[in-house]
Write an enzyme that holds these catalytic residues in place. Structure first.
Site, PDB file in Angstrom:
ATOM      1  N   PRO A 115     -31.271  -1.941  25.962  1.00  0.00           N
ATOM      2  CA  PRO A 115     -30.080  -1.746  25.134  1.00  0.00           C
ATOM      3  C   PRO A 115     -30.316  -2.136  23.675  1.00  0.00           C
ATOM      4  O   PRO A 115     -30.889  -3.197  23.391  1.00  0.00           O
ATOM      5  CB  PRO A 115     -29.043  -2.652  25.802  1.00  0.00           C
ATOM      6  CG  PRO A 115     -29.450  -2.650  27.240  1.00  0.00           C
ATOM      7  CD  PRO A 115     -30.954  -2.623  27.227  1.00  0.00           C
ATOM      8  N   CYS A 116     -29.863  -1.271  22.772  1.00  0.00           N
ATOM      9  CA  CYS A 116     -30.220  -1.426  21.358  1.00  0.00           C
ATOM     10  C   CYS A 116     -29.252  -2.290  20.556  1.00  0.00           C
ATOM     11  O   CYS A 116     -29.531  -2.632  19.404  1.00  0.00           O
ATOM     12  CB  CYS A 116     -30.311  -0.047  20.696  1.00  0.00           C
ATOM     13  SG  CYS A 116     -28.735   0.843  20.661  1.00  0.00           S
ATOM     14  N   GLN A 117     -28.106  -2.666  21.132  1.00  0.00           N
ATOM     15  CA  GLN A 117     -27.081  -3.386  20.373  1.00  0.00           C
ATOM     16  C   GLN A 117     -27.601  -4.635  19.658  1.00  0.00           C
ATOM     17  O   GLN A 117     -27.213  -4.891  18.516  1.00  0.00           O
ATOM     18  CB  GLN A 117     -25.901  -3.757  21.279  1.00  0.00           C
ATOM     19  CG  GLN A 117     -25.065  -2.584  21.743  1.00  0.00           C
ATOM     20  CD  GLN A 117     -25.625  -1.925  22.994  1.00  0.00           C
ATOM     21  OE1 GLN A 117     -26.725  -2.249  23.422  1.00  0.00           O
ATOM     22  NE2 GLN A 117     -24.873  -1.009  23.579  1.00  0.00           N
TER      23      GLN A 117
END
Length: 340
Positions: free
Chosen positions: A73-75
């Site tokens: 996940p890139c958050q």
């Protein structure tokens, strides 16, 4: 047929590209049930584990597969995280900071011939230098020869200027991976040997006629009257003093770049966001929201590939996806390094 394991698989867009290049996913994983439903519906993998990656024992797959692919996940590494002063980024992100560690654990336990790691370009920024260095240090400790680069997918014929950090590693004695040459450009005068970027009009223009009889809801929320006046390819900055607006509505760089952002039919889309929004674009140049079918096209996911869930769940899966065509291009280059 080369076998792979896919982590943080989402709707399976990256797996789809690898499948089109001749790879076979034998295990896919995602935390979200509706994403797992999409994986099941499209038969993207022999086995699908829906749940936290922490609970997967990867040792049983040691020596069984050729590759590991996935994008945690890139958050924690997204540019928008800089605006959220109450949330920590990188490895300190309480929701997803652990996922890079888990990717590394899987890589160590499986020890495949190659891996592909994908994330937002922010992973390569100085603000996340510690995380980047940690990742590179450990994959090298695992005896991988690595090559990494920030790619703009539009430069490979994808109708979206989506910048992503890509790291590909190979076990010795395989030769070092070389990234494929760019095929498209946004400046054809400087690079006349390349093709021009694929535009939004070329990608989704055929949907215009479909929508003629549909009731159009105008984006922008409370600013929808302003939104209508924004030219294609522009955003809220159109209404700032710096841009010559006599009665400015906004201060320069006071909002996210995507605020009231409208596509231009004559260039690729900007990055499709993971969250559907009333005022954060990109939106269609004809003053409407994009459709699920359209953002699938902009992500180069096949038209007949089914994304399950309600509207927002479908949008989330597609917005988080890695463009399938870009995955296929990288997968083909990986095949060359593997020796065919």
């Amino acid at each position: 047929m080369k076998k792979i394991i896919s982590l943080f698989s989402g709707c399976g867009a990256m797996d789809l590209g690898f499948k089109q290049a001749g790879f076979k996913t034998i295990l896919a994983n995602d935390l979200l049930p509706f994403a797992c439903d999409s994986l099941e519906k499209n038969k993207i993998s022999e086995k699908i584990i829906c749940g936290n990656v922490k609970n997967i024992d990867f040792k049983k797959y040691h020596g069984v597969v050729d590759g590991l692919i996935g994008g945690p996940p890139c958050q924690p590494y997204s540019q928008t995280r800089h605006y959220l002063t109450n949330k920590k980024g990188g490895f300190e992100d309480k929701d997803n900071g652990f996922t890079v560690y888990e990717y590394l654990r899987a890589l160590k336990e499986i020890s495949p011939k190659f891996f592909l790691f994908e994330n937002v370009d922010g992973f390569f920024y100085k603000t996340h230098e510690a995380e980047f260095n940690y990742f590179i240090k450990h994959v090298k400790l695992f005896d991988y020869d690595v090559n990494y680069k920030v790619l703009n997918t539009a430069n490979y014929g994808i109708p979206q200027t989506r910048k992503r950090f890509i790291c590909v590693g190979f076990k010795k004695p395989y030769s070092k991976f070389s990234f494929p040459e760019e095929t498209h450009t946004g400046d054809i005068e400087k690079k006349p040997n390349l093709l021009p970027w694929v535009t939004c009009k070329e990608s989704i223009g055929d949907f215009d006629n479909v929508l003629k009889k549909e009731k159009i809801k105008i984006p922008g929320g409370k600013h929808k009257d302003l939104f209508i006046k924004i030219p294609p390819g522009d955003n809220y900055l159109y209404f700032t003093e710096k841009r010559g607006c006599k009665n400015p509505e906004f201060k320069w760089k006071s909002k996210y770049w995507t605020f009231l952002l409208k596509l231009s039919p004559n260039r690729p889309s900007w990055t499709i966001q993971a969250s559907f929004s009333q005022n954060q674009g990109p939106f269609h140049w004809k003053n409407r929201f994009l459709r699920i079918e359209e953002i699938k096209r902009l992500q180069t996911i096949d038209d007949d590939y089914e994304i399950l869930g309600n509207f927002k769940e479908q949008w989330k899966q597609i917005g988080n996806a890695f463009p399938s065509k870009m995955a296929k291009i990288l997968a083909n280059q990986i095949k060359i390094t593997l020796g065919g």
